[in-house]
Design a protein around this motif. Sequence first.
Motif, PDB file in Angstrom:
ATOM      1  N   ALA A  70       0.105 -31.973   3.817  1.00  0.00           N
ATOM      2  CA  ALA A  70      -0.903 -31.874   2.763  1.00  0.00           C
ATOM      3  C   ALA A  70      -2.311 -31.977   3.323  1.00  0.00           C
ATOM      4  O   ALA A  70      -3.248 -31.360   2.800  1.00  0.00           O
ATOM      5  CB  ALA A  70      -0.665 -32.957   1.719  1.00  0.00           C
ATOM      6  N   ALA A  71      -2.484 -32.753   4.397  1.00  0.00           N
ATOM      7  CA  ALA A  71      -3.809 -32.946   4.980  1.00  0.00           C
ATOM      8  C   ALA A  71      -4.201 -31.825   5.931  1.00  0.00           C
ATOM      9  O   ALA A  71      -5.358 -31.770   6.365  1.00  0.00           O
ATOM     10  CB  ALA A  71      -3.864 -34.280   5.710  1.00  0.00           C
ATOM     11  N   GLY A  72      -3.268 -30.949   6.268  1.00  0.00           N
ATOM     12  CA  GLY A  72      -3.579 -29.850   7.173  1.00  0.00           C
ATOM     13  C   GLY A  72      -3.453 -30.199   8.635  1.00  0.00           C
ATOM     14  O   GLY A  72      -4.010 -29.500   9.495  1.00  0.00           O
ATOM     15  N   ILE A  73      -2.731 -31.273   8.935  1.00  0.00           N
ATOM     16  CA  ILE A  73      -2.491 -31.636  10.330  1.00  0.00           C
ATOM     17  C   ILE A  73      -1.336 -30.796  10.851  1.00  0.00           C
ATOM     18  O   ILE A  73      -0.218 -30.879  10.345  1.00  0.00           O
ATOM     19  CB  ILE A  73      -2.158 -33.135  10.459  1.00  0.00           C
ATOM     20  CG1 ILE A  73      -3.327 -33.987   9.956  1.00  0.00           C
ATOM     21  CG2 ILE A  73      -1.815 -33.487  11.901  1.00  0.00           C
ATOM     22  CD1 ILE A  73      -4.615 -33.809  10.716  1.00  0.00           C
ATOM     23  N   ALA A  74      -1.612 -30.002  11.866  1.00  0.00           N
ATOM     24  CA  ALA A  74      -0.589 -29.069  12.348  1.00  0.00           C
ATOM     25  C   ALA A  74      -0.555 -29.025  13.866  1.00  0.00           C
ATOM     26  O   ALA A  74      -0.305 -27.974  14.457  1.00  0.00           O
ATOM     27  CB  ALA A  74      -0.849 -27.670  11.786  1.00  0.00           C
ATOM     28  N   ASN A  75      -0.784 -30.165  14.503  1.00  0.00           N
ATOM     29  CA  ASN A  75      -0.758 -30.194  15.963  1.00  0.00           C
ATOM     30  C   ASN A  75       0.665 -30.403  16.455  1.00  0.00           C
ATOM     31  O   ASN A  75       1.245 -31.471  16.265  1.00  0.00           O
ATOM     32  CB  ASN A  75      -1.650 -31.316  16.494  1.00  0.00           C
ATOM     33  CG  ASN A  75      -1.724 -31.304  18.012  1.00  0.00           C
ATOM     34  OD1 ASN A  75      -1.972 -30.269  18.621  1.00  0.00           O
ATOM     35  ND2 ASN A  75      -1.500 -32.451  18.622  1.00  0.00           N
ATOM     36  N   ASP A  76       1.236 -29.388  17.080  1.00  0.00           N
ATOM     37  CA  ASP A  76       2.595 -29.514  17.609  1.00  0.00           C
ATOM     38  C   ASP A  76       2.627 -29.402  19.127  1.00  0.00           C
ATOM     39  O   ASP A  76       3.676 -29.181  19.727  1.00  0.00           O
ATOM     40  CB  ASP A  76       3.529 -28.482  16.978  1.00  0.00           C
ATOM     41  CG  ASP A  76       3.051 -27.050  17.171  1.00  0.00           C
ATOM     42  OD1 ASP A  76       2.014 -26.852  17.844  1.00  0.00           O
ATOM     43  OD2 ASP A  76       3.705 -26.133  16.656  1.00  0.00           O
ATOM     44  N   GLU A  77       1.449 -29.550  19.765  1.00  0.00           N
ATOM     45  CA  GLU A  77       1.418 -29.656  21.220  1.00  0.00           C
ATOM     46  C   GLU A  77       1.853 -31.071  21.611  1.00  0.00           C
ATOM     47  O   GLU A  77       2.049 -31.948  20.774  1.00  0.00           O
ATOM     48  CB  GLU A  77       0.005 -29.375  21.740  1.00  0.00           C
ATOM     49  CG  GLU A  77      -0.535 -27.998  21.420  1.00  0.00           C
ATOM     50  CD  GLU A  77       0.135 -26.897  22.225  1.00  0.00           C
ATOM     51  OE1 GLU A  77       0.848 -27.222  23.209  1.00  0.00           O
ATOM     52  OE2 GLU A  77      -0.058 -25.716  21.878  1.00  0.00           O
ATOM     53  N   TRP A  78       1.976 -31.318  22.908  1.00  0.00           N
ATOM     54  CA  TRP A  78       2.308 -32.653  23.382  1.00  0.00           C
ATOM     55  C   TRP A  78       1.044 -33.503  23.344  1.00  0.00           C
ATOM     56  O   TRP A  78       0.188 -33.415  24.212  1.00  0.00           O
ATOM     57  CB  TRP A  78       2.876 -32.564  24.792  1.00  0.00           C
ATOM     58  CG  TRP A  78       3.218 -33.895  25.403  1.00  0.00           C
ATOM     59  CD1 TRP A  78       3.082 -35.142  24.851  1.00  0.00           C
ATOM     60  CD2 TRP A  78       3.757 -34.118  26.713  1.00  0.00           C
ATOM     61  NE1 TRP A  78       3.495 -36.118  25.723  1.00  0.00           N
ATOM     62  CE2 TRP A  78       3.915 -35.517  26.873  1.00  0.00           C
ATOM     63  CE3 TRP A  78       4.122 -33.267  27.752  1.00  0.00           C
ATOM     64  CZ2 TRP A  78       4.413 -36.077  28.045  1.00  0.00           C
ATOM     65  CZ3 TRP A  78       4.613 -33.819  28.917  1.00  0.00           C
ATOM     66  CH2 TRP A  78       4.767 -35.213  29.053  1.00  0.00           C
ATOM     67  N   ALA A  79       0.919 -34.322  22.295  1.00  0.00           N
ATOM     68  CA  ALA A  79      -0.235 -35.192  22.128  1.00  0.00           C
ATOM     69  C   ALA A  79       0.082 -36.580  22.660  1.00  0.00           C
ATOM     70  O   ALA A  79       1.211 -37.059  22.547  1.00  0.00           O
ATOM     71  CB  ALA A  79      -0.636 -35.265  20.663  1.00  0.00           C
ATOM     72  N   VAL A  80      -0.920 -37.247  23.220  1.00  0.00           N
ATOM     73  CA  VAL A  80      -0.729 -38.589  23.770  1.00  0.00           C
ATOM     74  C   VAL A  80      -1.655 -39.596  23.106  1.00  0.00           C
ATOM     75  O   VAL A  80      -1.216 -40.629  22.607  1.00  0.00           O
ATOM     76  CB  VAL A  80      -0.925 -38.597  25.295  1.00  0.00           C
ATOM     77  CG1 VAL A  80      -0.867 -40.016  25.840  1.00  0.00           C
ATOM     78  CG2 VAL A  80       0.133 -37.726  25.981  1.00  0.00           C
ATOM     79  N   SER A  81      -2.954 -39.344  23.116  1.00  0.00           N
ATOM     80  CA  SER A  81      -3.925 -40.261  22.522  1.00  0.00           C
ATOM     81  C   SER A  81      -4.729 -39.545  21.451  1.00  0.00           C
ATOM     82  O   SER A  81      -4.846 -38.313  21.456  1.00  0.00           O
ATOM     83  CB  SER A  81      -4.882 -40.811  23.588  1.00  0.00           C
ATOM     84  OG  SER A  81      -4.220 -41.706  24.460  1.00  0.00           O
TER      85      SER A  81
END
Length: 600
Positions: free
Chosen positions: A179-190
């Motif tokens: 709903a918030a538009g968060i669509a990061n599907d990379e390898w995130a760490v921090s």
Amino acid sequence: MSRIDRRWFALFVTLAATVTVTPGCDRTAPDAGQTQGRTEGASIRGGFIDVAADLGIDFAIDRSLSGDYFLPDSMTAGCALFDYDNDGDLDLYIVNAFRNGKGESTTPEGANRLYRQEADGQMVDVTDAAGVGDRGFGQGVTTGDIDNDGDLDLYVANYEADVLYRNEGNGTFTDVSTAAGIANDEWAVSAGFGDLDGDGYLDLYVCNYLALDESVKQFDPAGRPEYPGPSIFDGTLDVLYRNNGDGTFSDVSEPAGVAVRPGKGLGVVFGDLDGDDAIDIYVANDGEPNFAWIQTGPMQFEDRALTMGLAVNTFGRPEASMGIGYGDVDADGDFDLFIGHLVRETNTLYRQVAPGVYQDDTIPAGLAPGSLDFTAFGAAFLDVELDGDLDVVVGNGRVVRKLARADAIGLNPHWTPYAEPNQLLLNDGTGRFADADAATAGDLARHVEVSRGLCVGDLDGDGDLDVVISNSNGSIRVYRNEFARAGHWLAVRAVDPALGRDALGAVIEVGAGERRFRRIVRTAHSYASASPPETHFGLGAVTTLDELIVEWPDGLVESFEGGPVDVRRTVERGAGTIVRTRNIRSAYGGGGRGASPGRP
């Protein structure tokens, strides 16, 4: 002799002069009479004492059981100290990760955990009731009030899709990622929150690491499987999300200028790096030059790390940068950066010598010899003994095996070749550090594990800072501060009542006479971790404060009355005496989305 040769010679001389010195520093051990303010029945042992089991924290998982030398296993996991239920004490969120034999990460063992602190100090697992047991392959976490409703929300950085949890204020959270538009599907760490465009809402920066090819396998010279090194994979682009103020975020990475080139981001902090009152972003990259995203206009950034002296070390080489400490180590009024690095690289201290000008002061600060044999992930500045200067706590753990340490007790043999002791680096008051031995540092230096995430906060409410360390081998440590006190303390929250939240990015200065202390309000720091927005000051012999000054994120500076020490205090924007005001958006020549509610 060339300039580079002279630098290497200086390092050699420093090491040669240091190897004969007995480890530790000349500090007396505490006695029972010096532990003022401790809880009844507290141990009289000195240093940091592990109390996780005493508090009821039973978190433990062995990630080696996946058996496939999956690189994210080695890089996880972060932790966060925050008061999610606004009851006045700190709670603990632990990021978790586990893959079963089928390569799936949705097993119950892999759920993140939330521990709520009860009135008696015990920690109770409330994960299911709170609804924050994400089962993605967790890496890091950060906190911030995204909707200005007065409570802290959670962002979980995953190897797969990230998760944004909105705090509902009733003990529960809602997954609002889609709903918030968060669509990061990379390898995130921090990740970290900060109001970058001055509209009153917290924006979000996410450090993405690398494009892992899971089919790539690596072996050591003996033919044994090993965790793949990051240098054989390409980096990825970080992401900057703009908070639209209506519960949604927009990916503005490209127009903001932070998508100009990929990195291998592992750590992030927010702060005014160049002295123009605007919030900038510093990113620690693994094996590549670090980023110093300097804000040139509302939500407009340029990487100036190289020209500012923050991209590479004194030898002109990028290092395997992981965790970040950000604070004023030499009491000169500006903020310096400590970066944790790989074995055979020193940890690095970038000292700010003029506004926006930094120099690698690792050797003069005494940090070179004690860090060459360790791989540092979590790192934080804190005044452990309240003597008025910032010390450094470092969480160590290798990513490449070496001979197993005999003191790595209780670990699965898989992890012993990667295990290392953590470190406490004590400041002598001038910004020069000495490595405390285990007799001084306590359990923090006695435990030999594979440490990653690290956060700090006053968990037991006694006025000094405690430390939480999460380990890649799947354990959690809670280190209660039992140092002999060398002075007094003050804890301050800076709140903007028009926004209803802590003013992330504000700088708080307190002073008595000519002695001044400065801290920044932040949650994101260290490695993949978050700490409370409350600022903490060790004051040494100071017994009464003359003044308290707050530099609010938009440039307004207010002065508040001084007062007693050894207390917690909240100051509100608008309640002080205006010292100066500066509209940062006007300094940029206009732009932005208008003033925040209640702004002058």
